[in-house]
Design a protein around this motif. Structure first.
Motif, mmCIF file in Angstrom:
data_model
loop_
_atom_site.group_PDB
_atom_site.id
_atom_site.type_symbol
_atom_site.label_atom_id
_atom_site.label_comp_id
_atom_site.label_asym_id
_atom_site.label_seq_id
_atom_site.Cartn_x
_atom_site.Cartn_y
_atom_site.Cartn_z
ATOM 1 N N PHE A 170 69.300 39.845 -16.752
ATOM 2 C CA PHE A 170 70.588 40.498 -16.995
ATOM 3 C C PHE A 170 70.656 40.862 -18.487
ATOM 4 O O PHE A 170 71.173 40.105 -19.304
ATOM 5 C CB PHE A 170 71.757 39.580 -16.624
ATOM 6 C CG PHE A 170 71.860 39.284 -15.154
ATOM 7 C CD1 PHE A 170 72.623 40.094 -14.323
ATOM 8 C CD2 PHE A 170 71.174 38.218 -14.596
ATOM 9 C CE1 PHE A 170 72.729 39.823 -12.967
ATOM 10 C CE2 PHE A 170 71.260 37.952 -13.246
ATOM 11 C CZ PHE A 170 72.038 38.748 -12.410
ATOM 12 N N GLU A 171 70.126 42.054 -18.856
ATOM 13 C CA GLU A 171 69.983 42.419 -20.269
ATOM 14 C C GLU A 171 70.974 43.486 -20.709
ATOM 15 O O GLU A 171 71.032 43.817 -21.893
ATOM 16 C CB GLU A 171 68.550 42.914 -20.529
ATOM 17 C CG GLU A 171 67.517 41.829 -20.273
ATOM 18 C CD GLU A 171 66.077 42.305 -20.568
ATOM 19 O OE1 GLU A 171 65.921 43.518 -20.753
ATOM 20 O OE2 GLU A 171 65.192 41.444 -20.605
ATOM 21 N N ASN A 172 71.734 44.069 -19.798
ATOM 22 C CA ASN A 172 72.638 45.156 -20.187
ATOM 23 C C ASN A 172 74.046 44.678 -20.552
ATOM 24 O O ASN A 172 74.925 45.495 -20.773
ATOM 25 C CB ASN A 172 72.709 46.214 -19.087
ATOM 26 C CG ASN A 172 73.181 45.622 -17.772
ATOM 27 O OD1 ASN A 172 73.196 44.408 -17.600
ATOM 28 N ND2 ASN A 172 73.575 46.485 -16.841
ATOM 29 N N GLY A 174 78.750 41.152 -8.076
ATOM 30 C CA GLY A 174 77.724 40.118 -8.209
ATOM 31 C C GLY A 174 77.561 39.662 -9.638
ATOM 32 O O GLY A 174 77.380 38.465 -9.904
ATOM 33 N N GLU A 175 77.644 40.607 -10.603
ATOM 34 C CA GLU A 175 77.521 40.255 -12.012
ATOM 35 C C GLU A 175 78.712 39.402 -12.464
ATOM 36 O O GLU A 175 78.537 38.429 -13.204
ATOM 37 C CB GLU A 175 77.424 41.533 -12.848
ATOM 38 C CG GLU A 175 76.101 42.273 -12.679
ATOM 39 C CD GLU A 175 76.106 43.627 -13.360
ATOM 40 O OE1 GLU A 175 75.011 44.072 -13.780
ATOM 41 O OE2 GLU A 175 77.185 44.240 -13.476
ATOM 42 N N ILE A 176 79.898 39.775 -12.008
ATOM 43 C CA ILE A 176 81.085 38.975 -12.365
ATOM 44 C C ILE A 176 80.970 37.562 -11.797
ATOM 45 O O ILE A 176 81.262 36.566 -12.463
ATOM 46 C CB ILE A 176 82.367 39.671 -11.859
ATOM 47 C CG1 ILE A 176 82.615 40.955 -12.645
ATOM 48 C CG2 ILE A 176 83.566 38.736 -11.969
ATOM 49 C CD1 ILE A 176 83.806 41.747 -12.159
ATOM 50 N N PHE A 215 80.253 31.974 -12.992
ATOM 51 C CA PHE A 215 79.647 30.684 -12.653
ATOM 52 C C PHE A 215 78.984 30.054 -13.864
ATOM 53 O O PHE A 215 79.099 28.840 -14.094
ATOM 54 C CB PHE A 215 78.637 30.849 -11.522
ATOM 55 C CG PHE A 215 77.969 29.552 -11.135
ATOM 56 C CD1 PHE A 215 78.653 28.586 -10.407
ATOM 57 C CD2 PHE A 215 76.678 29.271 -11.564
ATOM 58 C CE1 PHE A 215 78.048 27.390 -10.086
ATOM 59 C CE2 PHE A 215 76.073 28.068 -11.232
ATOM 60 C CZ PHE A 215 76.764 27.121 -10.488
ATOM 61 N N LEU A 216 78.278 30.905 -14.682
ATOM 62 C CA LEU A 216 77.652 30.370 -15.895
ATOM 63 C C LEU A 216 78.716 29.821 -16.849
ATOM 64 O O LEU A 216 78.526 28.789 -17.495
ATOM 65 C CB LEU A 216 76.837 31.476 -16.587
ATOM 66 C CG LEU A 216 75.620 31.994 -15.810
ATOM 67 C CD1 LEU A 216 74.915 33.082 -16.617
ATOM 68 C CD2 LEU A 216 74.641 30.871 -15.486
ATOM 69 N N TYR A 217 79.848 30.537 -16.929
ATOM 70 C CA TYR A 217 80.955 30.067 -17.764
ATOM 71 C C TYR A 217 81.479 28.728 -17.241
ATOM 72 O O TYR A 217 81.760 27.805 -18.011
ATOM 73 C CB TYR A 217 82.062 31.131 -17.759
ATOM 74 C CG TYR A 217 83.308 30.717 -18.510
ATOM 75 C CD1 TYR A 217 83.355 30.740 -19.907
ATOM 76 C CD2 TYR A 217 84.439 30.313 -17.809
ATOM 77 C CE1 TYR A 217 84.508 30.356 -20.577
ATOM 78 C CE2 TYR A 217 85.593 29.934 -18.483
ATOM 79 C CZ TYR A 217 85.620 29.956 -19.864
ATOM 80 O OH TYR A 217 86.763 29.589 -20.537
ATOM 81 N N PHE A 218 81.600 28.614 -15.938
ATOM 82 C CA PHE A 218 82.072 27.357 -15.328
ATOM 83 C C PHE A 218 81.107 26.223 -15.643
ATOM 84 O O PHE A 218 81.541 25.089 -15.919
ATOM 85 C CB PHE A 218 82.199 27.536 -13.814
ATOM 86 C CG PHE A 218 82.594 26.269 -13.085
ATOM 87 C CD1 PHE A 218 83.906 25.843 -13.058
ATOM 88 C CD2 PHE A 218 81.637 25.502 -12.433
ATOM 89 C CE1 PHE A 218 84.270 24.680 -12.391
ATOM 90 C CE2 PHE A 218 81.990 24.345 -11.773
ATOM 91 C CZ PHE A 218 83.319 23.924 -11.748
ATOM 92 N N SER A 240 78.663 33.795 -3.461
ATOM 93 C CA SER A 240 79.215 34.971 -2.795
ATOM 94 C C SER A 240 78.847 36.228 -3.568
ATOM 95 O O SER A 240 78.984 36.286 -4.797
ATOM 96 C CB SER A 240 80.747 34.842 -2.708
ATOM 97 O OG SER A 240 81.294 35.980 -2.126
ATOM 98 N N SER A 241 78.344 37.240 -2.868
ATOM 99 C CA SER A 241 77.953 38.543 -3.443
ATOM 100 C C SER A 241 76.708 38.455 -4.320
ATOM 101 O O SER A 241 76.423 39.376 -5.093
ATOM 102 C CB SER A 241 79.107 39.151 -4.271
ATOM 103 O OG SER A 241 80.276 39.256 -3.497
ATOM 104 N N LEU A 242 75.927 37.384 -4.279
ATOM 105 C CA LEU A 242 74.714 37.254 -5.082
ATOM 106 C C LEU A 242 73.486 37.514 -4.222
ATOM 107 O O LEU A 242 73.448 37.163 -3.049
ATOM 108 C CB LEU A 242 74.623 35.853 -5.701
ATOM 109 C CG LEU A 242 75.758 35.433 -6.651
ATOM 110 C CD1 LEU A 242 75.486 34.040 -7.186
ATOM 111 C CD2 LEU A 242 75.902 36.426 -7.808
ATOM 112 N N ASP A 243 72.488 38.113 -4.861
ATOM 113 C CA ASP A 243 71.243 38.302 -4.114
ATOM 114 C C ASP A 243 70.450 37.018 -4.105
ATOM 115 O O ASP A 243 70.831 36.024 -4.710
ATOM 116 C CB ASP A 243 70.427 39.467 -4.703
ATOM 117 C CG ASP A 243 70.060 39.233 -6.172
ATOM 118 O OD1 ASP A 243 69.963 38.049 -6.586
ATOM 119 O OD2 ASP A 243 69.899 40.203 -6.908
#
Length: 603
Positions: free
Chosen positions: A475-477, A508-510, A515-518, A544-547
């Protein structure tokens, strides 16, 4: 830790609801969409909300920990506003500083363990005390109240609203009652008069005088031979033939100036013979005969009067509230009547034959028995009337005497209960003091830890950790950047060119970044004073919504948390994970080479 979660009457749950019991350090729950997982997580996040009134969380040892809940609500609360609250973690702390903090945390953990053990012991002792009180309450209700309810229910009024009220009054009476001890028979008898309807006065029974009839029965004249004067010439003849009574009776038939004998009808009654008869039956003889007649008449009259009085007393007492023992009265009354009839026959025989010696039956024993019963009844009546005159005072006195009897007759059981309760109370007090000291020691260490961490906390480590994870997984953008305004530490999501990226992120990005913030929040806090406090994580469908690639990343991060919980390192003490994704459930619940470890887990 949370021991149990109960959910009722909310969302998809009816009044039966569900219960998750015997929760462990790690808990995995699988359920399809719509099964109520989010309802559970929302309740744990906000248990005081009135809509969850029928729901319940049970904490181990009643020690409530901070809860961090990750679900859709978490994402909505923290994202979509442009900025995110900063997460403080231990920043550029030296090894020595971290070691000092960890040492204090270990001390805290040890104290908390001791406190938990003490609380468990306290709960056991408290439960033993509760059971002791409950058993004693049931025992005295059955063995005292129920046993004596028939006679003394009115005395228990005010103490029979509940079993607890009766037990409390019994113990109060045990400590304070100084009344005189009465027998159960006395109390039952008094209860009849005092504890029912307010009594009325009773008339005393008339007292019958028995003295005169006893005097007549014991007079010496009955055993005395009433005969004529012995120094008269005719006396020897009369006494030798023992015809004194016959001659005396014949005298009645002698006619004045008539010489004809009433017995032989011959003219043998001379002036000399008349003179000798008069001399023989002299004044003394006449006086004795007169006395016999008077005593006989008096006795018969007294007997009839006494019999009538006693019969009237018996009849009257049968028709009223009597204190006279009629059963005991019956026997001497019948005996007296029989004796009196026999005595009248004897008296008549004495009148006919004055020279005959008789012994009257002494009715004194029967009359004393009758008099004693009447006197006893009158004493009881006087006591009864005194009670009527002082009803309220006597009623209170009797109630106290009843309680005195009850506590005296059950003193062994009461003293045994009080001794055991005192021992338990002392133990509970000592343990409570120990728990309070451990709590103070824990707070003291907590203050020291906060002071140690105050100068070494920072929001930057969380920024770096989130960005490193994003970059390492492609996730580089976009990235997280610190943003401080008015002394408030916050984050923003930026593109590489510095533009804010939150509004343009995919779902999915959100999901991933929240989750990382959590996960950073699980290790730190938005408040720099609370970064080391113990906590419980509730994670609801984080994939949810993740690949599949990101799903694996999330699983890996959670498994690291699980390892730390099992080793009891760090601030997270328990985790509850809820998911509808069977693959994620399978992946996250297997640790180390796909070997399932469930000693501390509900899988």
């Amino acid at each position: 830790m949370i021991n149990k979660i109960s959910i009722k009457n909310i969302a998809t749950f009816d009044d039966k609801g569900i219960e998750a019991t015997d929760l462990k350090k790690i808990n995995f729950f699988y359920g399809v969409n719509g099964s109520g997982k989010t309802t559970v997580s929302n309740f744990v996040h906000e248990p005081s909300n009135p809509k969850y009134n029928d729901c319940q969380i049970e904490w181990q040892n009643d020690t409530e920990l901070k809860t961090l809940v990750y679900n859709k609500g978490f994402r909505e609360r923290n994202f979509g506003k442009g900025t995110i609250p900063g997460v403080f973690t231990l920043g550029q702390a030296t090894k020595e500083e971290i070691k000092a903090i960890e040492h204090k945390k270990e001390e805290q953990t040890k104290i908390k363990g001791e406190e938990v053990q003490k609380k468990e012991t306290l709960e056991k002792q408290t439960e033993k005390r509760r059971q002791l009180k409950e058993e004693f309450k049931e025992k005295v209700w059955q063995s005292i109240y129920k046993k004596h309810e028939e006679y003394f229910k009115e005395a228990f009024r005010g103490a029979i609203g509940s079993k607890e009220a009766f037990k409390s009054e019994l113990l109060r009476q045990y400590e304070q009652n100084d009344s005189n001890l009465k027998t159960i028979e006395e109390l039952k008898e008094n209860a009849k008069n005092i504890l029912g309807e307010r009594p009325e006065k009773i008339s005393e029974i008339p007292v019958v005088d028995f003295n005169r009839i006893s005097e007549i029965e014991t007079d010496e004249i009955w055993e005395k031979k009433i005969i004529g004067k012995s120094d008269v010439g005719i006396a020897k003849f009369i006494q030798r033939l023992n015809i004194n009574d016959w001659v005396n009776e014949g005298r009645k038939y002698l006619q004045q100036e008539d010489e004809t004998c009433p017995f032989c009808q011959q003219e043998t009654i001379t002036a000399n013979f008349r003179s000798q008869l008069e001399d023989y039956f002299d004044e003394t003889f006449s006086d004795n005969i007169k006395k016999i007649q008077e005593l006989t008449e008096g006795y018969v009259r007294l007997f009839e009067n006494i019999s009538n009085e006693l019969q009237q007393i018996e009849n009257n007492q049968k028709d009223t509230q009597t204190k006279l023992d009629l059963d005991k009265l019956s026997s001497p009354l019948k005996t007296f009547s029989s004796q009196g009839i026999n005595n009248k026959e004897l008296l008549n025989s004495k009148l006919k034959e004055p020279s005959r010696e008789i012994t009257l039956i002494n009715t004194k024993e029967q009359l004393e028995a009758i008099g004693g019963l009447i006197n006893a009844a009158n004493q009881a009546i006087q006591q009864h009337n005194n009670i009527v005159d002082n009803y309220e005072t006597e009623r209170r006195k009797l109630i106290n005497e009843i309680w005195k009897y009850l506590i005296h007759s059950n003193s062994t059981e009461i003293e045994d209960f009080l001794r055991k309760e005192k021992g338990l109370e002392k133990g509970i007090q000592n343990i409570s003091q120990d728990v309070e000291k451990l709590r103070r020691d824990y707070q003291t260490l907590d203050t020291k830890i906060k002071n140690l961490t105050k100068n070494v906390t920072s929001v930057q480590p969380s920024v770096d950790a989130i960005n490193d994870t994003l970059q390492s997984f492609g996730f580089e953008n976009f990235r997280i950047a610190p943003h401080q305004t008015d002394n408030n530490h916050q984050y923003v999501i930026q593109r590489e060119n510095g533009e804010l990226a939150e509004s343009t992120l995919s779902e999915g990005e959100i999901t991933f970044i929240t989750f990382l913030y959590f996960m950073q929040l699980a290790e730190g806090s938005t408040n720099e004073d609370n970064i080391t406090e113990d906590r419980v994580l509730i994670v609801d469908d984080p994939v949810s919504s993740l690949d599949s690639n990101v799903l694996f990343i999330v699983s890996t991060l959670l498994k690291e948390v699980i390892k730390a919980i099992k080793k009891d390192t760090g601030s997270v003490k328990q985790m509850i994970l809820l998911t509808h994704n069977v693959y994620f459930h399978k992946e996250v619940s297997f640790i180390n080479g796909r070997i399932k470890e469930c000693n501390d887990a509900n899988c």
